[in-house]
Motif scaffolding. Sequence first.
Motif, PDB file in Angstrom:
ATOM      1  N   TRP A  55       0.851  -1.188   0.000  1.00  8.78           N
ATOM      2  CA  TRP A  55       0.000   0.000   0.000  1.00  8.78           C
ATOM      3  C   TRP A  55       0.885   1.235   0.000  1.00  8.78           C
ATOM      4  CZ3 TRP A  55      -4.000   2.277  -1.497  1.00  8.78           C
ATOM      5  CH2 TRP A  55      -4.503   3.433  -0.896  1.00  8.78           C
ATOM      6  N   ASP A  56       0.899   1.913  -1.138  1.00  3.04           N
ATOM      7  CA  ASP A  56       1.745   3.081  -1.360  1.00  3.04           C
ATOM      8  C   ASP A  56       0.902   4.141  -2.052  1.00  3.04           C
ATOM      9  OD1 ASP A  56       3.677   4.945  -1.944  1.00  3.04           O
ATOM     10  OD2 ASP A  56       4.809   3.681  -3.335  1.00  3.04           O
ATOM     11  N   PRO A  57       0.140   4.934  -1.299  1.00  2.00           N
ATOM     12  CA  PRO A  57      -0.748   5.923  -1.927  1.00  2.00           C
ATOM     13  C   PRO A  57      -0.026   6.894  -2.838  1.00  2.00           C
ATOM     14  CG  PRO A  57      -1.193   5.718   0.431  1.00  2.00           C
ATOM     15  CD  PRO A  57       0.073   4.966   0.163  1.00  2.00           C
ATOM     16  N   ASP A  58       1.228   7.212  -2.535  1.00  2.00           N
ATOM     17  CA  ASP A  58       1.970   8.182  -3.345  1.00  2.00           C
ATOM     18  C   ASP A  58       2.279   7.645  -4.738  1.00  2.00           C
ATOM     19  OD1 ASP A  58       1.946   9.962  -1.259  1.00  2.00           O
ATOM     20  OD2 ASP A  58       3.891   9.328  -0.474  1.00  2.00           O
ATOM     21  N   ALA A  59       2.168   6.340  -4.923  1.00  3.48           N
ATOM     22  CA  ALA A  59       2.466   5.761  -6.230  1.00  3.48           C
ATOM     23  C   ALA A  59       1.464   6.189  -7.296  1.00  3.48           C
ATOM     24  CB  ALA A  59       2.490   4.234  -6.135  1.00  3.48           C
ATOM     25  N   GLU A  60       0.295   6.676  -6.866  1.00  2.00           N
ATOM     26  CA  GLU A  60      -0.708   7.125  -7.841  1.00  2.00           C
ATOM     27  C   GLU A  60      -0.377   8.489  -8.419  1.00  2.00           C
ATOM     28  OE1 GLU A  60      -3.045   5.274  -9.047  1.00  2.00           O
ATOM     29  OE2 GLU A  60      -2.567   3.610  -7.700  1.00  2.00           O
ATOM     30  N   LEU A  87      -5.306 -22.377  -1.420  1.00  2.00           N
ATOM     31  CA  LEU A  87      -4.272 -23.078  -2.181  1.00  2.00           C
ATOM     32  C   LEU A  87      -2.989 -23.254  -1.366  1.00  2.00           C
ATOM     33  CD1 LEU A  87      -4.667 -21.428  -5.705  1.00  2.00           C
ATOM     34  CD2 LEU A  87      -5.526 -23.632  -4.941  1.00  2.00           C
ATOM     35  N   GLY A  88      -3.061 -23.005  -0.068  1.00  2.00           N
ATOM     36  CA  GLY A  88      -1.892 -23.173   0.784  1.00  2.00           C
ATOM     37  C   GLY A  88      -0.967 -21.987   0.803  1.00  2.00           C
ATOM     38  N   SER A  89      -1.414 -20.836   0.332  1.00  2.00           N
ATOM     39  CA  SER A  89      -0.590 -19.638   0.286  1.00  2.00           C
ATOM     40  C   SER A  89      -1.257 -18.550   1.117  1.00  2.00           C
ATOM     41  CB  SER A  89      -0.393 -19.191  -1.165  1.00  2.00           C
ATOM     42  OG  SER A  89       0.506 -18.113  -1.258  1.00  2.00           O
ATOM     43  N   ARG A  90      -0.771 -17.350   1.018  1.00  2.00           N
ATOM     44  CA  ARG A  90      -1.376 -16.209   1.706  1.00  2.00           C
ATOM     45  C   ARG A  90      -0.833 -14.929   1.087  1.00  2.00           C
ATOM     46  NH1 ARG A  90       1.204 -16.884   7.684  1.00  2.00           N
ATOM     47  NH2 ARG A  90       0.450 -19.005   7.312  1.00  2.00           N
ATOM     48  N   LEU A  91      -1.513 -13.819   1.358  1.00  2.00           N
ATOM     49  CA  LEU A  91      -1.098 -12.520   0.826  1.00  2.00           C
ATOM     50  C   LEU A  91      -0.368 -11.742   1.905  1.00  2.00           C
ATOM     51  CD1 LEU A  91      -1.203 -10.501  -1.560  1.00  2.00           C
ATOM     52  CD2 LEU A  91      -3.344  -9.632  -0.594  1.00  2.00           C
ATOM     53  N   THR A  92       0.876 -11.365   1.627  1.00  2.00           N
ATOM     54  CA  THR A  92       1.645 -10.505   2.514  1.00  2.00           C
ATOM     55  C   THR A  92       1.346  -9.058   2.158  1.00  2.00           C
ATOM     56  OG1 THR A  92       3.417 -12.128   2.820  1.00  2.00           O
ATOM     57  CG2 THR A  92       3.964  -9.811   3.214  1.00  2.00           C
ATOM     58  N   SER A 199       3.220  -9.584   8.069  1.00  2.00           N
ATOM     59  CA  SER A 199       2.246  -8.931   7.200  1.00  2.00           C
ATOM     60  C   SER A 199       1.348  -8.037   8.036  1.00  2.00           C
ATOM     61  CB  SER A 199       1.413  -9.991   6.466  1.00  2.00           C
ATOM     62  OG  SER A 199       0.428  -9.395   5.650  1.00  2.00           O
ATOM     63  N   ILE A 200       0.781  -7.018   7.391  1.00  2.00           N
ATOM     64  CA  ILE A 200      -0.182  -6.124   8.023  1.00  2.00           C
ATOM     65  C   ILE A 200      -1.568  -6.508   7.515  1.00  2.00           C
ATOM     66  CG2 ILE A 200      -0.892  -3.722   8.325  1.00  2.00           C
ATOM     67  CD1 ILE A 200       1.967  -2.901   7.609  1.00  2.00           C
ATOM     68  N   ALA A 201      -2.516  -6.652   8.410  1.00  2.00           N
ATOM     69  CA  ALA A 201      -3.883  -6.968   7.994  1.00  2.00           C
ATOM     70  C   ALA A 201      -4.415  -5.855   7.098  1.00  2.00           C
ATOM     71  CB  ALA A 201      -4.776  -7.134   9.211  1.00  2.00           C
ATOM     72  N   PRO A 202      -5.169  -6.184   6.031  1.00  2.00           N
ATOM     73  CA  PRO A 202      -5.677  -5.137   5.133  1.00  2.00           C
ATOM     74  C   PRO A 202      -6.392  -4.003   5.855  1.00  2.00           C
ATOM     75  CG  PRO A 202      -6.026  -7.286   4.157  1.00  2.00           C
ATOM     76  CD  PRO A 202      -5.510  -7.532   5.544  1.00  2.00           C
ATOM     77  N   GLY A 203      -7.110  -4.341   6.915  1.00  2.00           N
ATOM     78  CA  GLY A 203      -7.819  -3.306   7.644  1.00  2.00           C
ATOM     79  C   GLY A 203      -6.921  -2.379   8.428  1.00  2.00           C
ATOM     80  N   GLN A 204      -5.629  -2.740   8.589  1.00  2.00           N
ATOM     81  CA  GLN A 204      -4.675  -1.926   9.331  1.00  2.00           C
ATOM     82  C   GLN A 204      -3.700  -1.172   8.423  1.00  2.00           C
ATOM     83  OE1 GLN A 204      -5.057  -1.638  12.658  1.00  2.00           O
ATOM     84  NE2 GLN A 204      -6.835  -2.973  12.365  1.00  2.00           N
ATOM     85  N   LEU A 205      -3.880  -1.282   7.114  1.00  2.24           N
ATOM     86  CA  LEU A 205      -2.977  -0.624   6.182  1.00  2.24           C
ATOM     87  C   LEU A 205      -3.212   0.882   6.081  1.00  2.24           C
ATOM     88  CD1 LEU A 205      -2.956  -3.193   3.217  1.00  2.24           C
ATOM     89  CD2 LEU A 205      -1.011  -2.611   4.695  1.00  2.24           C
TER      90      LEU A 205
END
Length: 231
Positions: A55-60, A87-92, A199-205
């Motif tokens: 999550w990098d808001p400045d990238a926009e 599928l045995g994975s996760r999103l960082t 990882s940071i939970a999406p709600g904490q980004l």
Amino acid sequence: MRTKSHIPAGAAHSIGPHAAEPTLVWFRRDLRLEDNPALAAAAANGRPVIPVFVWDPDAENGWPLGPSARWWLRRSLESFDQSLRALGSRLTCLRGETAPTLRRLTAATGAGAVYWNRLYEPAQRALEGRVETALQADGRTAASFNAALLVEPWELLNLAGAPYRMFTPFYRAFLGRGEPPPPRSAPERIGAPACWPRSIAPGQLGIESAGYAHPGIMSTASRLATPGCHC
């Protein structure tokens, strides 16, 4: 030193002799399992895969996401993480300036390569260039893929070697290329690393912290839409 490369959609890429080296897959708007050539290539190379979103808001570059898009993004990240876990994975999920953040993550995980699907806005192309430069400086492979277009801007040019300016000649040239390849299926399996990065939970980004819409509007949106990216 590994060199950066652009790999055609559907092609896998060897990153070196060390089979335990993970491959990072950098996600942005392509939060999907199906028809995702970067993810498919990483899953097919036999090495562990670490999916990552930064999550990098400045990238926009002056075009920040509106409140509805932020609402959608946060919940799409949560939905995509659930799909990966099946599928045995996760999103960082991480927060910060993209290139340095990816650079630190490759160092922390020992990743030998970073794959992603290309975007085409000037700000995003400049960002990809910075990421490639940073990874190359560290001896990592950077590989990008076409996951959004039937034909990329530099692939179909007129006889003068320039982009078409009129639709009809462009369309005729496009038809002459034949049928595009079919969309890829979702990977059946995604190799997991021995140790997952923090990882940071999406709600904490902090995605919804700026310009968040009225709760009533978002409540209506949650009843009418199912977040998730199928773009």
